[in-house]
Design a protein around this motif. Structure first.
Motif, PDB file in Angstrom:
ATOM      1  N   VAL A 244       2.399  -6.773  -7.059  1.00  9.84           N
ATOM      2  CA  VAL A 244       1.085  -6.722  -7.563  1.00  9.84           C
ATOM      3  C   VAL A 244       1.076  -6.932  -9.232  1.00  9.84           C
ATOM      4  N   ASP A 245       0.005  -7.654  -9.448  1.00  7.76           N
ATOM      5  CA  ASP A 245      -0.269  -7.935 -11.014  1.00  7.76           C
ATOM      6  C   ASP A 245      -1.805  -7.435 -11.220  1.00  7.76           C
ATOM      7  N   SER A 246      -2.222  -7.819 -12.496  1.00 14.07           N
ATOM      8  CA  SER A 246      -3.221  -7.255 -12.947  1.00 14.07           C
ATOM      9  C   SER A 246      -4.656  -7.857 -12.367  1.00 14.07           C
ATOM     10  N   ILE A 247      -4.344  -9.407 -11.725  1.00 13.43           N
ATOM     11  CA  ILE A 247      -5.267  -9.937 -11.139  1.00 13.43           C
ATOM     12  C   ILE A 247      -5.652  -9.339  -9.805  1.00 13.43           C
ATOM     13  N   GLU A 248      -4.743  -8.967  -9.209  1.00 14.68           N
ATOM     14  CA  GLU A 248      -4.841  -8.484  -7.786  1.00 14.68           C
ATOM     15  C   GLU A 248      -5.379  -7.041  -7.772  1.00 14.68           C
ATOM     16  N   LEU A 249      -4.982  -6.449  -8.714  1.00 19.61           N
ATOM     17  CA  LEU A 249      -5.531  -4.962  -9.010  1.00 19.61           C
ATOM     18  C   LEU A 249      -7.120  -5.350  -9.295  1.00 19.61           C
ATOM     19  N   ALA A 250      -7.464  -6.175 -10.225  1.00 16.39           N
ATOM     20  CA  ALA A 250      -8.787  -6.383 -10.328  1.00 16.39           C
ATOM     21  C   ALA A 250      -9.608  -6.578  -9.215  1.00 16.39           C
ATOM     22  N   ARG A 251      -9.046  -7.598  -8.332  1.00 20.75           N
ATOM     23  CA  ARG A 251      -9.747  -7.966  -7.321  1.00 20.75           C
ATOM     24  C   ARG A 251      -9.818  -7.008  -6.100  1.00 20.75           C
ATOM     25  N   ASN A 252      -8.929  -6.175  -6.010  1.00 18.77           N
ATOM     26  CA  ASN A 252      -8.953  -4.863  -5.071  1.00 18.77           C
ATOM     27  C   ASN A 252     -10.216  -4.159  -5.572  1.00 18.77           C
ATOM     28  N   HIS A 257     -16.159  -2.695  -4.557  1.00 19.24           N
ATOM     29  CA  HIS A 257     -17.540  -2.420  -4.955  1.00 19.24           C
ATOM     30  C   HIS A 257     -18.273  -3.325  -3.912  1.00 19.24           C
ATOM     31  N   VAL A 258     -17.861  -4.444  -3.525  1.00 23.03           N
ATOM     32  CA  VAL A 258     -18.537  -5.255  -2.599  1.00 23.03           C
ATOM     33  C   VAL A 258     -18.633  -4.539  -1.308  1.00 23.03           C
ATOM     34  N   GLN A 259     -17.694  -4.264  -0.590  1.00 24.23           N
ATOM     35  CA  GLN A 259     -17.584  -3.845   0.865  1.00 24.23           C
ATOM     36  C   GLN A 259     -17.104  -2.546   1.011  1.00 24.23           C
ATOM     37  N   GLY A 260     -16.956  -1.704  -0.084  1.00 25.86           N
ATOM     38  CA  GLY A 260     -16.555  -0.222   0.173  1.00 25.86           C
ATOM     39  C   GLY A 260     -15.151   0.276   0.740  1.00 25.86           C
ATOM     40  N   ASN A 261     -14.312  -0.946   0.871  1.00 28.67           N
ATOM     41  CA  ASN A 261     -12.841  -0.443   1.315  1.00 28.67           C
ATOM     42  C   ASN A 261     -11.803  -0.817   0.275  1.00 28.67           C
ATOM     43  N   ARG A 262     -10.761  -0.679   0.386  1.00 25.01           N
ATOM     44  CA  ARG A 262      -9.351  -1.150  -0.571  1.00 25.01           C
ATOM     45  C   ARG A 262      -8.516  -1.612   0.399  1.00 25.01           C
ATOM     46  N   ASN A 263      -7.419  -2.324  -0.357  1.00 26.14           N
ATOM     47  CA  ASN A 263      -6.204  -2.557   0.244  1.00 26.14           C
ATOM     48  C   ASN A 263      -5.171  -1.716  -0.276  1.00 26.14           C
ATOM     49  N   PRO A 264      -4.761  -0.769   0.623  1.00 25.78           N
ATOM     50  CA  PRO A 264      -3.517   0.231   0.133  1.00 25.78           C
ATOM     51  C   PRO A 264      -2.418  -0.432  -0.420  1.00 25.78           C
ATOM     52  N   PHE A 265      -1.988  -1.579   0.218  1.00 22.61           N
ATOM     53  CA  PHE A 265      -0.681  -2.240   0.084  1.00 22.61           C
ATOM     54  C   PHE A 265      -0.781  -2.746  -1.408  1.00 22.61           C
ATOM     55  N   VAL A 266      -1.908  -2.909  -2.158  1.00 22.83           N
ATOM     56  CA  VAL A 266      -2.092  -3.342  -3.559  1.00 22.83           C
ATOM     57  C   VAL A 266      -2.278  -2.102  -4.649  1.00 22.83           C
ATOM     58  N   ASP A 267      -2.772  -1.015  -3.875  1.00 20.94           N
ATOM     59  CA  ASP A 267      -2.899   0.313  -4.632  1.00 20.94           C
ATOM     60  C   ASP A 267      -1.674   0.840  -4.906  1.00 20.94           C
ATOM     61  N   TYR A 268      -0.747   0.877  -3.786  1.00 29.99           N
ATOM     62  CA  TYR A 268       0.555   1.445  -3.653  1.00 29.99           C
ATOM     63  C   TYR A 268       1.554   0.344  -3.613  1.00 29.99           C
ATOM     64  N   PRO A 269       2.045  -0.574  -4.407  1.00 28.09           N
ATOM     65  CA  PRO A 269       2.961  -1.553  -4.370  1.00 28.09           C
ATOM     66  C   PRO A 269       4.296  -1.107  -3.678  1.00 28.09           C
ATOM     67  N   GLY A 270       4.900  -1.719  -2.584  1.00 25.61           N
ATOM     68  CA  GLY A 270       5.929  -1.031  -1.984  1.00 25.61           C
ATOM     69  C   GLY A 270       5.573  -0.340  -0.844  1.00 25.61           C
ATOM     70  N   LEU A 271       4.173  -0.140  -0.513  1.00 25.47           N
ATOM     71  CA  LEU A 271       3.804   0.679   0.470  1.00 25.47           C
ATOM     72  C   LEU A 271       4.505   0.072   2.087  1.00 25.47           C
ATOM     73  N   GLU A 272       4.671  -1.260   2.049  1.00 20.62           N
ATOM     74  CA  GLU A 272       4.838  -1.599   3.369  1.00 20.62           C
ATOM     75  C   GLU A 272       6.495  -1.192   3.620  1.00 20.62           C
ATOM     76  N   ASP A 273       7.010  -0.863   2.654  1.00 16.84           N
ATOM     77  CA  ASP A 273       8.443  -0.239   3.075  1.00 16.84           C
ATOM     78  C   ASP A 273       8.189   0.961   3.663  1.00 16.84           C
ATOM     79  N   TYR A 274       7.615   1.684   3.480  1.00 14.15           N
ATOM     80  CA  TYR A 274       7.023   2.885   3.901  1.00 14.15           C
ATOM     81  C   TYR A 274       6.549   2.857   5.692  1.00 14.15           C
ATOM     82  N   VAL A 275       5.904   1.726   5.774  1.00 13.48           N
ATOM     83  CA  VAL A 275       5.265   1.430   6.879  1.00 13.48           C
ATOM     84  C   VAL A 275       6.232   0.792   8.025  1.00 13.48           C
TER      85      VAL A 275
END
Length: 485
Positions: A244-252, A257-275
């Motif tokens: 995850v980089d700053s561009i991806e964080l900004a898009r998330n 703001h556009v549709q009221g939800n987020r991508n947790p795999f961006v907010d938590y880099p490496g989350l996929e390893d826990y899933v």
């Protein structure tokens, strides 16, 4: 392992906190979960995005996908200069002549024009029209090193052609589309989002009828693991190699703001390893290691109501086809401004909003109740007033005790101009909140353990009310945490 011993170990090993990137407690329902249970918890948090509609995506891209030079960020080409809102195209023979709204997960896999997937801006991105056509509905992958079997975009940014057979691709798959290395992780995390957000509907999608989706989805798969192993292995590797980089964080953040939800795999880099990965047996901790006493909670706060607060989708009169519901959030207070049934007008100004007939303005908060809401009104011609149900507000002030309240206009003609609101809230202490931090979590279990060791404690530590502070109270807290009640 005994579940109480597990919780005690969890208490000693975990730091509880606010979520990352200003998300506060958005992800808190996923606390302590792992593997399939963790994935379902995230699905329940992010599902049902309030999509703005396919026609409005090109305007929304001005928030989500604009480069520093003002042109659109093209996901398949680095040789284009598309102006946001312009240069739309249904197809081109050459790269650089127009762009499309590209579904990274093809429409045919979930059913054409089926919302919310059809308009979910998390995976519907701007891309060059010709390259979009080259990709078609072929899976993402990595191409062979046999150059005669591969084509590329300008500057070699994207590639498509025969797949690399060393990646264990299925027999019969003859063409894949390989994005640039700087986007591979982004795309992988978007796929993780898609199979998480739509976990409960994947089994209804018509992908088994698709020409290509059967190479991606696993007919023997489960809602937990719906992708074929070669796809999952590749996406896990892409996500690791392109973090995850700053561009991806900004898009998330913009998507939020556009549709009221987020991508947790961006907010938590490496989350996929826990899933799905090596840490799938380990409990997830939603915080970032900071104090969890919620210093952000404000009993009294003033919120300016304007276009910026509601995500900046438009300014002025609501355009035809724009979203009929906009949403803003600040410090645990959510405000939704809706067109309402049979509403005709809706207005978001730079320094105020205007409520017309049938419009609704809903306030909601968590772990608290509203005691008072004062409206700062900029204009009120002809004595128009706001109402709650059948009750008329006096002097633009509302008092009560509720976590949710909705306002509407009286029967006279609108509009009603509102510049800001000042809100007064009171925290609610829940059963099981032994340490008085207004949440029920493992910290309360730790407090009960301390009380058991000391042989005494406050009345709140006797969570089940049986007159003793013991393991049964810990069990009650665990049940409260599990149900979220």
């Amino acid at each position: 392992m005994n579940k109480y011993l597990f919780i005690l170990l969890f208490v000693s090993a975990s730091a509880w906190a606010q979520g990352p990137n200003g998300t506060e407690r958005y992800y808190r329902p996923a606390n302590g979960k792992s593997g399939a249970e963790l994935k379902t918890a995230f699905s329940e948090i992010i599902r049902n995005p309030k999509v703005v509609g396919y026609d409005n995506l090109k305007a929304a891209y001005q928030l989500t996908d604009v480069r520093p030079d003002g042109y659109l960020r093209d996901w398949y080409s680095n040789a284009t200069q598309y102006v946001p809102g312009s240069n739309m195209s249904s197809g081109q023979k050459e790269e650089g002549l127009g762009y499309n709204r590209e579904h990274l997960l093809p429409q045919s896999w979930f059913g054409k024009s089926t919302d919310p997937m059809y308009s979910d801006i998390m995976h519907v991105v701007p891309s060059d029209a010709r390259l979009n056509g080259q990709r078609n509905d072929n899976p993402f992958g990595e191409v062979t090193d046999q150059t005669a079997q591969v084509s590329t975009s300008l500057n070699g940014y994207s590639k498509w052609g025969a797949p690399n057979k060393n990646l264990n691709v299925p027999e019969g798959l003859t063409k894949v589309f390989e994005p640039n290395d700087e986007l591979k992780g982004d795309i992988a995390r978007i796929y993780f989002y898609m199979i998480t957000c739509y976990e409960d509907t994947l089994h209804t999608w018509p992908w088994p009828e698709s020409r290509t989706a059967t190479y991606v989805f696993d007919e023997q798969g489960t809602p937990y693991e719906p992708l074929q192993p070669w796809v999952m292995d590749m996406f896990m590797r892409w996500s690791s190699q392109d973090p995850v980089d700053s561009i991806e964080l900004a898009r998330n953040e913009a998507v939020w703001h556009v549709q009221g939800n987020r991508n947790p795999f961006v907010d938590y880099p490496g989350l996929e390893d826990y899933v799905w990965g090596e840490q799938r047996e380990e409990p997830f901790v939603y915080g970032d290691g900071t104090d969890d006493n919620d210093p952000l909670f404000q009993p009294t706060m003033t919120i300016a109501l304007n276009s910026a607060f509601f995500g900046g989708e438009w300014t002025g009169v609501r355009p035809a086809g724009a979203s009929s519901v906009v949403r803003g959030e600040e410090n645990g207070v959510t405000i939704e401004f809706a067109l309402g049934n049979n509403g005709r007008n809706m207005y978001l100004g730079k320094d105020h909003i205007r409520i017309y007939q049938k419009n609704l303005l809903e306030f909601s908060t968590t772990d608290a109740v509203f005691d008072k809401i004062d409206f700062e009104v900029t204009k009120n011609d002809n004595g128009r007033v706001l109402m709650v149900g059948e009750d008329t507000l006096q002097n633009y002030n509302w008092t009560g005790s509720t976590p949710t309240v909705t306002f509407h206009l009286d029967e006279d003609n609108g509009p009603f101009y509102i510049k800001s609101v000042t809100i007064h809230r009171t925290r609610i202490r829940k059963v099981g909140d032994v340490n008085v931090d207004y949440i029920v979590d493992v910290a309360d279990i730790a407090t009960i353990i301390d009380c058991m060791a000391a042989g005494e404690g406050p009345a709140e530590a006797d969570v089940n009310g049986d007159g003793a502070i013991d393991v049964a109270d810990i069990a009650t807290v665990i049940d409260i945490m599990a149900t979220g009640q």
